[in-house]
Motif scaffolding. Structure first.
Motif, PDB file in Angstrom:
ATOM      1  N   ARG A   1      36.707  37.549  46.308  1.00  0.00           N
ATOM      2  CA  ARG A   1      36.648  37.130  44.909  1.00  0.00           C
ATOM      3  C   ARG A   1      35.661  35.972  44.737  1.00  0.00           C
ATOM      4  O   ARG A   1      34.972  35.876  43.717  1.00  0.00           O
ATOM      5  CB  ARG A   1      38.047  36.717  44.436  1.00  0.00           C
ATOM      6  CG  ARG A   1      38.976  37.909  44.227  1.00  0.00           C
ATOM      7  CD  ARG A   1      40.412  37.470  44.008  1.00  0.00           C
ATOM      8  NE  ARG A   1      41.284  38.625  43.812  1.00  0.00           N
ATOM      9  CZ  ARG A   1      41.597  39.140  42.620  1.00  0.00           C
ATOM     10  NH1 ARG A   1      41.143  38.577  41.512  1.00  0.00           N
ATOM     11  NH2 ARG A   1      42.364  40.201  42.530  1.00  0.00           N
TER      12      ARG A   1
ATOM     13  N   ASP B   1      41.802  45.178  55.268  1.00  0.00           N
ATOM     14  CA  ASP B   1      41.286  45.684  56.540  1.00  0.00           C
ATOM     15  C   ASP B   1      41.665  44.757  57.685  1.00  0.00           C
ATOM     16  O   ASP B   1      41.006  44.719  58.708  1.00  0.00           O
ATOM     17  CB  ASP B   1      39.748  45.784  56.466  1.00  0.00           C
ATOM     18  CG  ASP B   1      39.109  44.421  56.190  1.00  0.00           C
ATOM     19  OD1 ASP B   1      39.847  43.486  55.796  1.00  0.00           O
ATOM     20  OD2 ASP B   1      37.898  44.282  56.377  1.00  0.00           O
TER      21      ASP B   1
ATOM     22  N   ARG C   1      40.118  49.869  41.339  1.00  0.00           N
ATOM     23  CA  ARG C   1      39.922  49.090  42.570  1.00  0.00           C
ATOM     24  C   ARG C   1      40.408  49.892  43.776  1.00  0.00           C
ATOM     25  O   ARG C   1      39.743  49.936  44.813  1.00  0.00           O
ATOM     26  CB  ARG C   1      40.679  47.765  42.472  1.00  0.00           C
ATOM     27  CG  ARG C   1      40.124  46.846  41.403  1.00  0.00           C
ATOM     28  CD  ARG C   1      39.604  45.587  42.019  1.00  0.00           C
ATOM     29  NE  ARG C   1      40.575  45.041  42.953  1.00  0.00           N
ATOM     30  CZ  ARG C   1      41.579  44.245  42.604  1.00  0.00           C
ATOM     31  NH1 ARG C   1      41.747  43.911  41.354  1.00  0.00           N
ATOM     32  NH2 ARG C   1      42.396  43.785  43.515  1.00  0.00           N
TER      33      ARG C   1
HETATM   34  O1   DC Z   1      43.928  41.274  47.262  1.00  0.00           O
HETATM   35  P1   DC Z   1      42.978  41.041  46.102  1.00  0.00           P
HETATM   36  O2   DC Z   1      43.327  41.896  44.925  1.00  0.00           O
HETATM   37  O3   DC Z   1      42.833  39.593  45.745  1.00  0.00           O
HETATM   38  O4   DC Z   1      41.550  41.534  46.663  1.00  0.00           O
HETATM   39  C1   DC Z   1      40.396  41.468  45.877  1.00  0.00           C
HETATM   40  C2   DC Z   1      39.411  42.540  46.265  1.00  0.00           C
HETATM   41  O5   DC Z   1      38.804  42.191  47.507  1.00  0.00           O
HETATM   42  C3   DC Z   1      39.974  43.927  46.437  1.00  0.00           C
HETATM   43  O6   DC Z   1      39.556  44.775  45.391  1.00  0.00           O
HETATM   44  C4   DC Z   1      39.356  44.477  47.692  1.00  0.00           C
HETATM   45  C5   DC Z   1      38.675  43.321  48.324  1.00  0.00           C
HETATM   46  N1   DC Z   1      39.199  43.003  49.655  1.00  0.00           N
HETATM   47  C6   DC Z   1      38.673  43.669  50.734  1.00  0.00           C
HETATM   48  O7   DC Z   1      37.832  44.528  50.549  1.00  0.00           O
HETATM   49  N2   DC Z   1      39.070  43.347  51.983  1.00  0.00           N
HETATM   50  C7   DC Z   1      39.996  42.413  52.195  1.00  0.00           C
HETATM   51  N3   DC Z   1      40.347  42.096  53.446  1.00  0.00           N
HETATM   52  C8   DC Z   1      40.581  41.737  51.088  1.00  0.00           C
HETATM   53  C9   DC Z   1      40.157  42.071  49.824  1.00  0.00           C
END
Ligand code: DC
Length: 487
Positions: free
Chosen positions: A299, A391, A440
């Motif tokens: 973010r 991931d 998303r």
């Molecule tokens: O958990 P979150 O909704 O705050 O995550 C925001 C975005 O970041 C989500 O759309 C996918 C990405 N993300 C990612 O690709 N890999 C991660 N380890 C954490 C988040």
């Protein structure tokens, strides 16, 4: 005594809430007279049958467990011959008589546990099992790195060796305030009389205030002086789990590290609004792990792109911002990581709709992922931590000893995200939140690099079926099981 449902017997025994007990039964952890009973609605006679949880007999008496913030000046003994105020005067007198677990000097304040459960008291106070405790300590003059290291190496006082597990500069103003060398966070196992005051006297410092802020998995949290609260069954479970583990003499300890006595790092993955942050925060609070919500890092890259007027779909530009945008990730021991961009703490700006709309595109850029994955691994290597993301168990920490994969039906997640968005000050309807999440999920699951997937060795938790306490209890049980197996 009448035959009763197993979950009622377990909850009457103070083992767990009924909902959590149902999950324990369904998981095959409860046996009656040696036979596992996992069917819903199973019954037993608590007077005649031998009921066990994880092979341990379920206690039949009703136990109470109270966390109290003892004010300075109050005695931590149960009774005082001279009629001075004691900790027992501060907790509601109803129910069975309680006793304090261990002691806390009259002049000190902070967390003390009161219970009538002798078995837990013995475990928590037995020198072989003593759990780690943390103290926030004010001293009359600053103590530098050398002095702090002397305390972790050990000092002698009146023929006794006094030694801290870890000592670091701390701050009374909370995790984000800059450390002040006149404040220390000291971790100890020992229970020697006035140990902290004496060891500081050896290095020429006088303690002006001392507050216990943690006993094993239990944090003082927001309890004000004189306030008390009953523990949740999962917290009691966590105390038992922490105390049952024998002291590991061979544990590696750096002088300033607050290493947790739990398997770590812990990986938590799952789609948007599946309960990852809730579980991450609970494990942080109960196990003393630092928490990194890696979504915040993606973010922050999206925010940097928005601020720089860069298109979130421009993978190279996003990768450059991830590398050179001045992102810093900092977490106090056992606290939640916050994100800075070029020195500015942006953590509270990362939940807005613009960032939400841009983040998945930024997160799909391979260069962004490479950079952030490296930083996330470094974070986990530097301290005992729980990491939350998409991931973590599959790419970032494939060797993590404990992994969770959370999921819930789309409609449940949409409702949750709608409720969260109001808390974040950006209210969205369930329909809007559902569309955001759906979009998303699609990008996060289908991208070429680090897509969302459930690692084969992860413990799967359906948070649509489990309530918060049941989810936490199931996770703590999985961690305790893993700890039992580790050498
Ligand atoms: O958990 P979150 O909704 O705050 O995550 C925001 C975005 O970041 C989500 O759309 C996918 C990405 N993300 C990612 O690709 N890999 C991660 N380890 C954490 C988040």
């Amino acid at each position: 005594m009448a035959v009763e449902r197993l979950q009622k017997i377990l909850s009457n025994a103070g083992v767990a809430s009924r909902r959590s007990a149902e999950a324990m039964i369904a998981a095959g952890r409860v046996a009656v007279n040696g036979e596992v009973r996992s069917a819903p609605g199973s019954r037993a006679d608590p007077e005649r049958d031998e009921i066990t949880l994880d092979g341990e007999p379920v206690r039949r008496d009703r136990y109470r467990y109270v966390a109290l913030h003892k004010p300075a000046g109050t005695l931590s003994t149960a009774r005082d011959d001279r009629g001075r105020p004691t900790v027992l005067d501060l907790v509601p007198a109803e129910g069975p008589a309680l006793h304090p677990v261990g002691r806390l000097d009259q002049a000190s304040e902070g967390l003390i546990l009161l219970t009538n459960d002798g078995a837990l008291t013995d475990l928590l106070t037995h020198p072989r099992h003593e759990v780690r405790k943390e103290y926030l300590v004010a001293i009359d003059q600053p103590l530098g790195k050398r002095g702090r290291e002397r305390l972790t190496r050990g000092v002698r006082h009146e023929g006794e060796r006094l030694k801290a597990d870890a000592v670091r500069a701390a701050s009374p103003g909370g995790p984000d305030a800059p450390a002040d060398p006149r404040w220390l966070l000291i971790a100890l196992h020992g229970g020697r009389k006035r140990e902290i005051r004496r060891m500081l006297a050896v290095v020429g410092r006088r303690v002006t205030a001392l507050r216990r802020v943690r006993i094993g998995p239990l944090a003082l949290g927001g309890l004000a002086a004189g306030e008390s609260r009953e523990l949740a069954p999962a917290e009691v479970d966590a105390l038992y789990a922490a105390a049952r583990r024998p002291k590991r003499g061979s544990m590696k300890r750096g002088p300033n590290r607050m290493d947790a006595r739990h398997p770590h790092p812990i990986a938590i993955d799952g789609p948007a609004a599946s309960g990852k942050s809730t579980l991450g925060r609970a494990l942080m609070e109960r196990l003393g792990l630092a928490l990194l919500d890696t979504g915040l890092m993606y973010r922050a890259v999206a925010l940097a792109a928005l601020r720089a007027g860069v298109d979130a779909a421009d993978a190279d530009a996003c990768a450059r911002l991830a590398r050179e945008g001045g992102m810093e990730v900092a977490a106090p021991p056992g606290g939640e990581a916050r994100i800075r961009l070029a020195g500015e703490d942006v953590t509270d700006l990362l939940r807005g709709p613009e960032v939400e709309a841009a983040v998945s595109a930024c997160a799909a850029a391979p260069g962004v992922r490479r950079e952030l994955v490296a930083r996330q691994r470094a974070f986990a290597a530097e301290r005992p931590a729980v990491l939350v993301g998409r991931d973590i168990g599959s790419v970032v920490l494939p060797d993590a000893p404990v992994k969770f994969f959370l999921d819930a039906p789309g409609a449940v997640r949409a409702r949750r995200r709608g409720e969260q968005s109001a808390e974040w000050g950006e209210p969205r309807t369930t329909g809007e939140a559902g569309r955001d999440i759906g979009g998303r999920d699609e990008v996060d699951s289908t991208r070429a690099h680090g897509p969302l997937l459930a690692p084969a060795d992860a413990v799967a938790l359906d948070t649509g079926a489990l309530d918060r306490e049941a989810m936490i209890a199931a996770a703590l049980a999985a961690i305790a099981a893993r700890a039992g197996r580790s050498p």
